[in-house]
Design a protein around this motif. Structure first.
Motif, short mmCIF file in Angstrom:
data_model
loop_
_atom_site.label_atom_id
_atom_site.label_comp_id
_atom_site.label_asym_id
_atom_site.label_seq_id
_atom_site.Cartn_x
_atom_site.Cartn_y
_atom_site.Cartn_z
N ILE A 1 0.93 -1.15 -0.06
CA ILE A 1 -0.07 0.06 0.16
C ILE A 1 0.80 1.13 0.04
O ILE A 1 1.61 1.27 0.87
N THR A 2 0.57 2.17 -1.00
CA THR A 2 1.51 3.19 -1.17
C THR A 2 1.17 4.42 -0.65
O THR A 2 1.82 5.45 -0.19
N SER A 3 -0.08 4.49 -0.37
CA SER A 3 -0.79 5.69 0.29
C SER A 3 -2.05 5.39 0.75
O SER A 3 -2.75 4.50 0.32
N VAL A 4 -2.52 6.22 1.84
CA VAL A 4 -3.90 5.90 2.36
C VAL A 4 -4.38 7.44 2.32
O VAL A 4 -3.99 8.47 2.70
N VAL A 5 -5.65 7.42 1.79
CA VAL A 5 -6.38 8.62 2.04
C VAL A 5 -7.78 8.46 2.83
O VAL A 5 -8.49 7.46 2.73
N LEU A 6 -7.86 9.34 3.86
CA LEU A 6 -8.99 9.07 4.88
C LEU A 6 -10.11 9.81 4.32
O LEU A 6 -9.92 10.93 4.05
N ARG A 7 -11.33 9.28 4.49
CA ARG A 7 -12.62 9.89 3.94
C ARG A 7 -13.35 10.55 5.12
O ARG A 7 -13.36 10.03 6.27
N ARG A 8 -13.64 11.69 4.91
CA ARG A 8 -14.67 12.56 6.01
C ARG A 8 -15.86 13.07 5.50
O ARG A 8 -15.69 13.97 4.51
N ARG A 9 -16.75 12.69 5.83
CA ARG A 9 -18.30 13.41 5.38
C ARG A 9 -18.35 14.40 6.40
O ARG A 9 -18.26 14.63 7.40
N PRO B 1 -3.87 14.24 3.05
CA PRO B 1 -4.41 12.92 2.85
C PRO B 1 -6.11 12.72 3.24
O PRO B 1 -6.49 11.62 3.71
N PHE B 2 -6.72 13.70 3.11
CA PHE B 2 -8.05 13.80 3.43
C PHE B 2 -8.99 13.92 2.18
O PHE B 2 -8.51 14.74 1.18
N LEU B 3 -9.90 13.14 2.12
CA LEU B 3 -11.05 13.25 0.91
C LEU B 3 -12.47 13.40 1.78
O LEU B 3 -12.92 12.86 2.43
N LEU B 4 -12.65 14.95 1.55
CA LEU B 4 -13.66 15.59 2.09
C LEU B 4 -15.00 15.41 1.27
O LEU B 4 -14.71 15.35 -0.08
N PHE B 5 -16.30 14.91 1.64
CA PHE B 5 -17.26 14.92 0.84
C PHE B 5 -18.66 15.24 1.50
O PHE B 5 -18.82 15.34 2.74
N SER B 6 -19.62 15.70 0.42
CA SER B 6 -20.98 16.52 1.00
C SER B 6 -21.79 15.93 0.07
O SER B 6 -21.40 16.11 -1.19
N GLY B 7 -23.19 15.80 0.44
CA GLY B 7 -24.28 15.70 -0.70
C GLY B 7 -25.50 15.14 0.00
O GLY B 7 -25.73 14.99 0.98
N PRO B 8 -26.09 14.65 -1.00
CA PRO B 8 -27.63 14.06 -0.58
C PRO B 8 -27.17 12.78 0.58
O PRO B 8 -26.35 11.93 0.27
N SER B 9 -27.98 12.66 1.67
CA SER B 9 -27.80 11.67 2.59
C SER B 9 -27.70 10.04 2.00
O SER B 9 -26.79 9.47 2.59
N GLU B 10 -28.59 9.78 1.01
CA GLU B 10 -28.63 8.43 0.57
C GLU B 10 -27.15 8.18 -0.10
O GLU B 10 -26.71 7.18 0.28
N ALA C 1 -24.22 9.90 0.01
CA ALA C 1 -23.19 10.27 1.01
C ALA C 1 -23.09 9.37 2.01
O ALA C 1 -22.06 8.64 2.50
N GLY C 2 -24.28 8.51 2.40
CA GLY C 2 -24.17 7.55 3.40
C GLY C 2 -23.40 6.29 2.87
O GLY C 2 -22.91 5.72 3.31
N ARG C 3 -23.75 6.11 1.75
CA ARG C 3 -23.19 4.74 1.03
C ARG C 3 -21.57 4.96 0.75
O ARG C 3 -20.78 4.25 1.01
N PHE C 4 -21.26 6.42 0.35
CA PHE C 4 -19.97 6.81 0.25
C PHE C 4 -19.03 6.60 1.53
O PHE C 4 -18.12 6.19 1.70
N ALA C 5 -19.72 6.93 2.54
CA ALA C 5 -19.14 7.07 3.93
C ALA C 5 -18.97 5.71 4.40
O ALA C 5 -18.20 5.41 5.65
N GLY C 6 -19.69 4.76 3.96
CA GLY C 6 -19.49 3.26 4.41
C GLY C 6 -17.90 2.77 4.06
O GLY C 6 -17.48 1.81 4.50
#
Length: 113
Positions: A3-11, A45-54, A56-61
């Protein structure tokens, strides 16, 4: 597999203010884009996201994005070790990706060539 890098997701609720905070935290500029009905920003190293709950909820999983030099080999290694391939390697607007559920239940996006 390496694994060469890790990007953390944040809703986030307010992408504009979150981008400003993470730019200040990391010292790196944010790159904004849209994908699958979401507004996103990559900041260090962060991936921030926002959008419709349905959507964004899947993406946050997905806990994090893991970069690997050989996507097909990494997914095969995961499957051989007991992981479930949720989405096999496929081309996307941002490159090749796959989604894998590790044996402990964690879900990760893998990206690579």
């Amino acid at each position: 597999m390496t694994i060469t890098s890790v990007v953390l997701r944040r809703r986030v609720d307010d992408l504009d203010s979150a981008v400003l905070f993470y730019e200040r935290l990391t010292g790196e500029p944010g790159a904004r884009f849209q994908f699958a009905g979401l507004e996103l920003a990559s900041v260090g190293p962060f991936l921030l996201f926002s959008g419709p709950s349905e959507i964004a909820g899947r993406f946050a999983g997905v806990a994090a994005t893991l970069s690997v030099p050989d996507l097909d080999a990494a997914v095969a290694d995961c499957a051989a070790a007991g992981a479930e391939v949720i989405a096999p390697p496929a081309e996307t607007p941002n490159g090749r990706r796959a989604v894998v559920r590790h044996p402990d239940g964690g879900v990760f996006e893998y990206v690579g060539r």
